[in-house]
Design a protein around this motif. Structure first.
Motif: not given
Length: 575
Positions: A120-127
């Protein structure tokens, strides 16, 4: 003669049928109902609220949303279980991104999201924080995940204001500041469970945590990581009704700090304790007042001596779930058997300084007869001890026995008869692991697993068996087996291929050992269609591996370059 009357079966409308489906929650029952006819399958897709994807590579994300229109709870599993033991190649895969994009576009009312062993990347959490369901999301559980930092948690803290559960359980998180907790404390007042008991999160403000606890009146479970127990006093005073507590370092409990004895009063409402990092025997005085109320206790990370374990466990009469290291010894297990009659789950993990033998196993089997889950790392074991488990622990559904290497000459090998009597007695067993050593379990022992393990759905074999003949005998009997994991066993590809064909329910096969070739040729030649095969050569100290699973998708493209992927399709047919 009058013409024969034509009998017609009354067909329920979708609306009426959906009201019936709403009363069925069991996933297996739902799956069976969806096979009755096209209408029932359609209604199941319209009414199903929760689903588990046990292997993210088995289906495509879009296929899930086409089938299930109104999901509210999703559990997604990424990497194989081997990832927990660092047995996979670097950058193996397990990326959550394509799934999260699909969830964001398809499910506006998602309430629960549980990701396990996923990247899980930071961009995924932003999504997630900007998805249509961000306002309705109540549970976010990142279990054994990796790839993200505390910066990625910031948008979650700011946007997901209905969160009741935020858990980073056993995840690997890079610490880039404590602003996420500060914003969570300011924006959320509904949290009931907060778990950030992971190593490395040091930039955490006690004041922010105290503010969060003060605002979240319904908080019943709090688990922290890099916070000394002695610094939690302010927080605990604001949470008198906590039921679950996971502490940080406890090395100074019972000792003096700045010439003042460290003393903490735990809530009498506590029923679960975990963490307790590096707690010595002197810290037991803090736990003793609440010991009688505890139902769940995790002592894996303590530095208790065998005597300390015995002293504490002798007070835990209500205990139902216990995790410890084998430092407690046979004497500790004997105390456990005498005291903890309500115990349902027991996990005893390995430590170089610990020692557990057949006498401790017998004590558990005789005293803890309500066990449903049992994991034991033992140094010595006998057939009689395993037979006693089968006789005394008849409610077991999950049993895992691992034989260590501390004792060089285990006298009572092989354990064929013990395994037979264990399985014969534990008739409800669905998950079984037996990890021994060479000659610890012969082909006859594998045949016993096939004969008496007919309800098994998951099986892990380590250093077991003698030849492909034993594996074939096992496969003929285990017709409900869905997942098979094998390490360091003397089976060849032809044997595995024969087993895959014989076990019609098998969905997943993971093999680690020297006899795995780079071709997977036998599996290609003999196995059923829709089989995806991933072969990893021996690199970086890791032995060769084979991972095979049935999938309704094309081959994945996110694996490392060393990985060889093959898919088998029936010529002219469909999966």
């Amino acid at each position: 003669m009058q013409p024969k009357e034509q009998h017609r079966v009354a067909v329920l409308s979708d609306e009426n049928l959906s009201r019936i489906f709403e009363f069925v929650d069991n996933p297996q029952d739902r799956a069976a109902m969806s096979l009755v006819c096209r209408q029932w399958r359609r209604v199941d897709g319209m009414t199903r609220k929760d689903v588990t994807i046990a292997n993210m590579y088995a289906i495509a994300p879009a296929a899930l949303s086409r089938r299930f229109k109104r999901l509210e709870c999703i559990m997604l599993k990424g990497k194989p279980r081997a990832a927990e033991y660092d047995l996979l190649l670097q950058d193996w895969g397990g990326y959550a991104e394509p799934w999260l994009k699909e969830f964001a576009s398809a499910y506006a009312c998602l309430k629960t999201l549980h990701l396990r062993r996923a990247e899980v990347l930071d961009a995924d959490l932003h999504l997630l924080a900007s998805a249509p369901f961000h306002a309705s999301l109540q549970v976010l559980h990142l279990h054994k995940c990796s790839g993200f930092t505390t910066r990625g948690l910031l948008p979650i803290s700011r946007s997901c204001r209905s969160l009741k559960v935020l858990s980073l359980e056993e995840s690997t998180v890079i610490d880039e500041g404590g602003d996420w907790l500060h914003d969570l404390a300011r924006n959320n007042s509904t949290l009931e469970v907060l778990d950030f008991a992971v190593l490395g999160l040091e930039m955490v403000s006690i004041d922010d945590l105290a503010l969060l606890v003060e605002r979240c009146k319904s908080l019943v479970s709090l688990k922290v990581g890099e916070i000394d127990m002695s610094d939690l006093t302010q927080v605990l005073n604001k949470a008198p009704f906590l039921k679950e507590l996971g502490t940080g370092a406890c090395s100074d409990l019972g000792e003096e700090k700045n010439c003042t004895p460290v003393s903490i009063n735990l809530s009498q409402h506590l029923t679960s304790l975990s963490g307790l990092w590096a707690m010595p025997d002197s810290g037991l005085q803090i736990l003793q007042p609440v010991a009688a109320n505890l139902k769940k206790l995790d002592l894996k990370f303590t530095l208790l001596s065998g005597r300390g374990y015995c002293e504490l466990l002798s007070l835990c009469f209500a205990l139902e779930d216990l995790q410890v290291r084998n430092v407690l010894g046979d004497e500790g297990l004997q105390v456990l058997g005498r005291t903890c009659k309500k115990l349902r789950r027991l996990r005893v993990e390995y430590d170089d300084a610990g020692y557990i033998s057949h006498s401790g196993v017998v004590a558990i089997a005789q005293g803890c007869t309500e066990l449903h889950y049992l994991t034991l790392y033992v140094s010595d074991i006998t057939n009689a001890a395993l037979a006693m488990v089968g006789q005394g622990c008849v409610h077991l559904t999950d049993c895992r026995i691992v034989l260590g290497t501390r004792v060089k000459n285990v006298a009572d090998l092989p354990l064929d008869d013990g395994v037979k009597l264990l399985l014969k007695g534990c008739v409800n067993l669905t998950r079984f692991c037996i990890y021994l050593r060479q000659k610890g379990l012969t082909d006859q022992g594998l045949a016993h697993i096939g004969e008496y393990g007919h309800k098994l759905k998951w099986l892990m074999l380590g250093s077991a068996g003698e030849s492909d003949v034993g594996l074939a005998s096992l496969a003929l009997g285990c017709q409900q087996l869905e997942r098979l994991e094998v390490r360091d066993c003397p089976f060849g590809e032809a044997g595995f291929a024969t087993a895959v064909v014989a076990m019609t329910s098998l969905k997943y096969l993971w093999v680690q050992g020297e006899r795995v070739s780079e071709s997977g040729g036998h599996l290609l030649a003999l196995s059923r269609p829709c089989l995806h095969i991933e072969v990893s050569p021996a690199v970086s100290g890791l032995p060769g591996q084979l991972f095979a699973y049935y999938a309704l998708t094309d081959l994945r493209t996110d694996g490392p370059p060393e990985l060889k992927l093959v898919a088998l399709r029936r010529l002219g047919g469909q999966c």
